[in-house]
Each structure stands twice: as C-alpha cells, then as structure tokens.
Design an enzyme around this catalytic site. Structure first.
Site, PDB file in Angstrom:
ATOM      1  N   ARG A 251       0.919  -0.720  -0.740  1.00 32.22           N
ATOM      2  CA  ARG A 251      -0.332   0.014  -0.123  1.00 32.22           C
ATOM      3  C   ARG A 251       1.326   1.248   0.648  1.00 32.22           C
ATOM      4  O   ARG A 251      -0.035   2.616   0.414  1.00 32.22           O
ATOM      5  CB  ARG A 251      -1.116   0.418   1.612  1.00 32.22           C
ATOM      6  CG  ARG A 251      -2.251  -1.060   1.567  1.00 32.22           C
ATOM      7  CD  ARG A 251      -3.157  -1.084   2.627  1.00 32.22           C
ATOM      8  NE  ARG A 251      -3.735  -2.773   2.610  1.00 32.22           N
ATOM      9  CZ  ARG A 251      -4.645  -2.470   3.575  1.00 32.22           C
ATOM     10  NH1 ARG A 251      -4.331  -1.723   4.747  1.00 32.22           N
ATOM     11  NH2 ARG A 251      -5.154  -3.697   3.482  1.00 32.22           N
TER      12      ARG A 251
ATOM     13  N   CYS B 295       0.193  14.657 -14.972  1.00 32.42           N
ATOM     14  CA  CYS B 295       0.568  13.655 -16.361  1.00 32.42           C
ATOM     15  C   CYS B 295       1.440  13.107 -15.852  1.00 32.42           C
ATOM     16  O   CYS B 295       0.717  11.536 -15.545  1.00 32.42           O
ATOM     17  CB  CYS B 295       1.857  14.686 -16.528  1.00 32.42           C
ATOM     18  SG  CYS B 295       0.744  15.870 -18.588  1.00 32.42           S
TER      19      CYS B 295
ATOM     20  N   ASP C 138       4.507  13.167 -22.993  1.00 34.02           N
ATOM     21  CA  ASP C 138       5.192  14.065 -23.704  1.00 34.02           C
ATOM     22  C   ASP C 138       6.938  13.431 -23.677  1.00 34.02           C
ATOM     23  O   ASP C 138       7.888  13.890 -23.149  1.00 34.02           O
ATOM     24  CB  ASP C 138       5.450  15.576 -23.385  1.00 34.02           C
ATOM     25  CG  ASP C 138       6.028  16.525 -25.017  1.00 34.02           C
ATOM     26  OD1 ASP C 138       6.522  16.162 -24.878  1.00 34.02           O
ATOM     27  OD2 ASP C 138       6.467  17.826 -24.480  1.00 34.02           O
TER      28      ASP C 138
ATOM     29  N   ASN D  50      10.698  13.626 -16.235  1.00 33.04           N
ATOM     30  CA  ASN D  50      10.205  12.356 -15.558  1.00 33.04           C
ATOM     31  C   ASN D  50      11.080  11.129 -14.979  1.00 33.04           C
ATOM     32  O   ASN D  50      10.930  10.344 -13.610  1.00 33.04           O
ATOM     33  CB  ASN D  50       8.755  12.056 -15.549  1.00 33.04           C
ATOM     34  CG  ASN D  50       7.786  12.833 -16.240  1.00 33.04           C
ATOM     35  OD1 ASN D  50       8.096  12.982 -17.528  1.00 33.04           O
ATOM     36  ND2 ASN D  50       8.006  13.728 -15.466  1.00 33.04           N
TER      37      ASN D  50
ATOM     38  N   HIS E 111       3.147   9.741 -26.136  1.00 29.66           N
ATOM     39  CA  HIS E 111       3.256  10.581 -27.616  1.00 29.66           C
ATOM     40  C   HIS E 111       4.380  11.597 -28.096  1.00 29.66           C
ATOM     41  O   HIS E 111       4.932  11.747 -27.001  1.00 29.66           O
ATOM     42  CB  HIS E 111       2.038  10.931 -27.793  1.00 29.66           C
ATOM     43  CG  HIS E 111       1.298  11.672 -26.311  1.00 29.66           C
ATOM     44  ND1 HIS E 111       1.174  11.793 -25.326  1.00 29.66           N
ATOM     45  CD2 HIS E 111       1.881  13.399 -26.869  1.00 29.66           C
ATOM     46  CE1 HIS E 111       1.537  12.938 -24.620  1.00 29.66           C
ATOM     47  NE2 HIS E 111       1.821  13.523 -25.328  1.00 29.66           N
TER      48      HIS E 111
END
EC number: 2.1.1.45
Length: 264
Positions: A127, A146, A169, A177, A207
């Site tokens: 958890r 995002c 992106d 990220n 994408h």
C-alpha cells in the site's frame, strides 16, 4: 539510455497519428514500460543534455507542497511559467496533493509523510502509494497531473518505484520524469535505510508531438554514453531537509541539447 531511444524509435515507427488538446497533433502508442536498475548509474539522458537544475528544484518544490511558481523562478527554473496565472499560482497541483490531500472530514492528508512512515514500519506492505489524481480538484488545476500515481516496493533491502504516467510527452517531458522519480527513489531509500532498486516507468498515452519528429530522429543518430552517478549528501536523513546543494551529478557527459517547442 538505450531504453529511452527504443521508446522514441517504437513510437516513430509504430505509433498512430492523432489530434490532441493543443492542436499540434501527435503520434503515439497506448501502454509502454521501461525499467531502470538504479545500481547501473543515474538514469539521465546522455544523447542530449538535460537541465538538471530544473529537475532537482522542481522535485524539491513538489516535496515542499508548494503550488506557486515563485520558488521556482527565484531559483532560475521556468518550466511551469506557461501554466501559471498572473499571481504565479497553479491551483492544487502535485505538491498540494502529495502533502495536503483534502479529506471529506476536513483533515488534510500528507501522503508523503504517510509513505515514509509506512516504509519504516511495514516495509513489505503493498500500500505504499501516492496519487496526485484527485477528481474533486482536477478542474481547479492549471494542468491535470500527467505523472499521476506512484508505488514503492521493498525486497531484499532495495527500494523500487513504479510510476504510472497517464500522458507522456516523450521528447520533452519523459526525460525529466525519469530523472525526477529516480532521484526521489534514491532520496527516500537514503532516509529509510534502504538501497535504491529499480525505477519502473509505465506510460499510458505515450506520444511525440509532430513538431518534435525531426528532433527525435536527430537524437536517434546519437550513441548513448555511460551513465553518470548521483552523489547525495549522506548526512541528510530527513526527506524534507534536502536542498539543492545536497546533490551532485558526477561523470555526466552528454551530447548537446536539442531544442523543441513546448505544446501548451
């Protein structure tokens, strides 16, 4: 990082062209996963140089629970400028949800503090989850999250993280990220007495914007170099006490930056 170049190539070759919210147009796939063993080095792109200062300050800003860009601007980071209002506010975005999720009874839940407590007291729990996707507050956010949910996992003294990113992106956002969540994993591992394990990056809508195709093809002509290492000040044992000076990327050799327009 070969994993990232494989993603670029896969989307260029196999993606489906679609229109998008920004009007730019994209080519993408739905569902893709990459895995990075953090013992192999710090997963930052070497086929184009990244602005690590922005990555570190943004992560510290998230952890502060801040949602105004003033702190970022004071430290030379402009990556959120396009979405802020005239006062610099973004609404209840990442930091607010991570550190102060509003509960129906009026309490505010500090998901990061709860995560740390859980990792220390019950490391093998399933958890250890933090989410930024709060349906009740999406409409008040300048940009819905995002990278919206992440989970930690402990095995054999190693801390691993899996991130689910609903919208990716690939050319501009994903490299940030990867580095950001790898660093977060290393920081949390240090303050909980664990070793860094894997960072698993799961993408939903992955994408490339159509005005990034040429830049992606240019990057695919470049050869990845050995990964650098991230030094983290070993004296820091409180996640919320880290400062920019507590990090140093060592041995980072990268090809020049490839500039590309951002789709707002």
């Amino acid at each position: 990082m070969r994993q990232y170049l494989d993603l670029l190539a896969h989307v260029l070759e196999n993606g489906i062209d679609r229109e998008d919210r920004t009007g730019t147009g994209t080519r993408g796939v739905f569902g893709y996963q990459m895995r990075f063993d953090l013992s192999d080095g710090f997963p930052v792109l070497t086929t184009k140089k990244l602005h690590l200062r922005s990555i570190i300050y943004e992560l510290l800003w998230f952890l502060k629970g801040d949602t105004n860009i003033r702190y970022l601007q004071e430290n030379g980071v402009t990556i959120w400028d396009e979405w802020a209002d005239e006062n610099g506010d973004l609404g209840p975005v990442y930091g607010a949800q991570w550190r102060s999720w509003p509960a129906p009874d009026g309490r505010h839940i500090d998901q990061i503090a709860n995560l740390l407590n859980g990792l220390r007291e019950n490391p093998y729990s399933r958890r250890h989850i933090v989410t930024a996707w709060n349906p009740a507050e999406i409409d008040g956010m300048a940009l819905p999250p995002c990278h919206c949910l992440f989970q930690f996992h402990v095995a054999e003294g190693r801390l691993s993280c899996q991130l689910y990113q609903r919208s990716a992106d690939i050319f501009l956002g994903v490299p940030f990220n990867i580095a950001s969540y790898a660093l977060l994993t290393m920081m949390i591992a240090q303050v909980t007495g664990l070793k860094p394990g894997d960072f698993v990056h799961t993408l939903g809508d992955a994408h490339l914007y159509k005005n990034h195709f040429d830049q992606a093809r240019e990057q695919l002509t470049r050869t990845p170099k050995p990964l650098p290492t991230m030094w983290i000040n070993p004296e820091v044992d409180d996640l919320f006490a880290f400062g920019y000076e507590d990090f140093r990327l060592e041995g980072y050799v990268a090809d020049p930056t490839i500039r590309a327009p951002i789709a707002v």
